[in-house]
Write a protein that holds these residues in place. Sequence first.
Motif, short mmCIF file in Angstrom:
data_model
loop_
_atom_site.label_atom_id
_atom_site.label_comp_id
_atom_site.label_asym_id
_atom_site.label_seq_id
_atom_site.Cartn_x
_atom_site.Cartn_y
_atom_site.Cartn_z
N LEU A 152 19.63 3.08 -19.38
CA LEU A 152 19.55 1.77 -20.03
C LEU A 152 18.81 1.87 -21.36
N CYS A 153 17.69 2.58 -21.35
CA CYS A 153 16.90 2.75 -22.58
C CYS A 153 17.69 3.50 -23.65
N THR A 154 18.43 4.51 -23.24
CA THR A 154 19.21 5.30 -24.19
C THR A 154 20.38 4.50 -24.73
N LEU A 155 21.14 3.88 -23.84
CA LEU A 155 22.35 3.17 -24.25
C LEU A 155 22.06 1.93 -25.09
N CYS A 156 21.00 1.22 -24.77
CA CYS A 156 20.70 -0.05 -25.45
C CYS A 156 19.57 0.06 -26.47
N ASP A 157 19.03 1.25 -26.63
CA ASP A 157 17.93 1.49 -27.56
C ASP A 157 16.79 0.48 -27.32
N ILE A 158 16.32 0.46 -26.09
CA ILE A 158 15.22 -0.43 -25.72
C ILE A 158 14.07 0.38 -25.14
N LYS A 159 12.94 -0.27 -24.99
CA LYS A 159 11.80 0.35 -24.33
C LYS A 159 11.58 -0.39 -23.02
N SER A 160 11.38 0.37 -21.97
CA SER A 160 11.10 -0.23 -20.67
C SER A 160 10.20 0.72 -19.89
N CYS A 161 9.66 0.19 -18.81
CA CYS A 161 8.81 1.02 -17.96
C CYS A 161 8.99 0.59 -16.51
N ILE A 162 8.58 1.49 -15.63
CA ILE A 162 8.63 1.20 -14.20
C ILE A 162 7.26 1.52 -13.62
N ILE A 163 6.76 0.61 -12.82
CA ILE A 163 5.53 0.85 -12.06
C ILE A 163 5.83 0.44 -10.62
N VAL A 164 5.76 1.40 -9.70
CA VAL A 164 6.06 1.13 -8.30
C VAL A 164 4.91 1.61 -7.44
N TYR A 165 4.35 0.67 -6.67
CA TYR A 165 3.29 1.01 -5.73
C TYR A 165 3.91 1.16 -4.35
N SER A 166 3.49 2.18 -3.63
CA SER A 166 3.98 2.40 -2.28
C SER A 166 2.77 2.65 -1.36
N PRO A 167 2.79 2.07 -0.18
CA PRO A 167 1.67 2.32 0.74
C PRO A 167 1.66 3.76 1.25
N ASP A 168 2.77 4.46 1.12
CA ASP A 168 2.86 5.84 1.61
C ASP A 168 2.33 6.87 0.61
N PHE A 169 2.11 6.45 -0.64
CA PHE A 169 1.64 7.38 -1.67
C PHE A 169 0.41 6.79 -2.35
N GLU A 170 -0.56 7.66 -2.65
CA GLU A 170 -1.80 7.18 -3.28
C GLU A 170 -1.56 6.75 -4.73
N GLU A 228 0.70 6.69 -20.52
CA GLU A 228 0.32 6.24 -21.86
C GLU A 228 1.37 5.30 -22.45
N GLU A 229 2.64 5.70 -22.35
CA GLU A 229 3.72 4.87 -22.90
C GLU A 229 3.79 3.53 -22.17
N THR A 230 3.58 3.55 -20.87
CA THR A 230 3.60 2.33 -20.08
C THR A 230 2.46 1.41 -20.50
N LYS A 231 1.27 1.97 -20.71
CA LYS A 231 0.13 1.16 -21.15
C LYS A 231 0.41 0.53 -22.51
N GLU A 232 1.00 1.32 -23.43
CA GLU A 232 1.35 0.79 -24.76
C GLU A 232 2.34 -0.36 -24.65
N LEU A 233 3.35 -0.17 -23.83
CA LEU A 233 4.38 -1.19 -23.67
C LEU A 233 3.81 -2.46 -23.04
N LEU A 234 2.96 -2.31 -22.03
CA LEU A 234 2.34 -3.48 -21.41
C LEU A 234 1.40 -4.18 -22.38
N ALA A 235 0.68 -3.42 -23.18
CA ALA A 235 -0.22 -4.03 -24.17
C ALA A 235 0.58 -4.81 -25.20
#
Length: 161
Positions: free
Chosen positions: A35-53, A62-69
């Motif tokens: 999606l980012c490549t085809l549409c020339d956009i910036k996006s991020c994913i943050i997924v929390y799981s109880p099975d992983f710390e 870093e890129e995710t922090k910049e995008l959220l900021a």
Amino acid sequence: MAKKRVTLKFIENERARKSSYKRRIEALRKKFSELCTLCDIKSCIIVYSPDFEEPFIWPSSEETKELLAKYESLSKFHQTKKMVNNEQYVQCRIEKLKEEVSKHMSKNKKMEACILMHKILNNGRGMQEIMRYEDVELLKWYSMEKIQEVQHYKRCFPPLP
């Protein structure tokens, strides 16, 4: 070979659940990357799981922090400009479907009138013998539509000198 349909419910087996999580996270990451490549956009994913710390973060922390900021620096108006809740989405969808139904009904009405007109012209019998009052009204409406079309074309294409 076709994929087996998966029922959406909690996976009890821990090993199978973690395996499914890893596989689906990778598929999600791949889709976001495309999606980012085809549409020339910036996006991020943050997924929390109880099975992983550690949460799954893509593309990088870093890129995710910049995008959220950058997102948080926008005004509330710009942050929520295109957001809709479920009720708004359903209302919008209903309106679009109503418009679509209306277009189809109009198209059907035109087809019925056209077919009726052809029957009259090809049959050669008198109109009183084959028509009801509703048919006359339909032909009247169809004739007015055609007259408006002709007038529109006359305005768009004035006669040549």
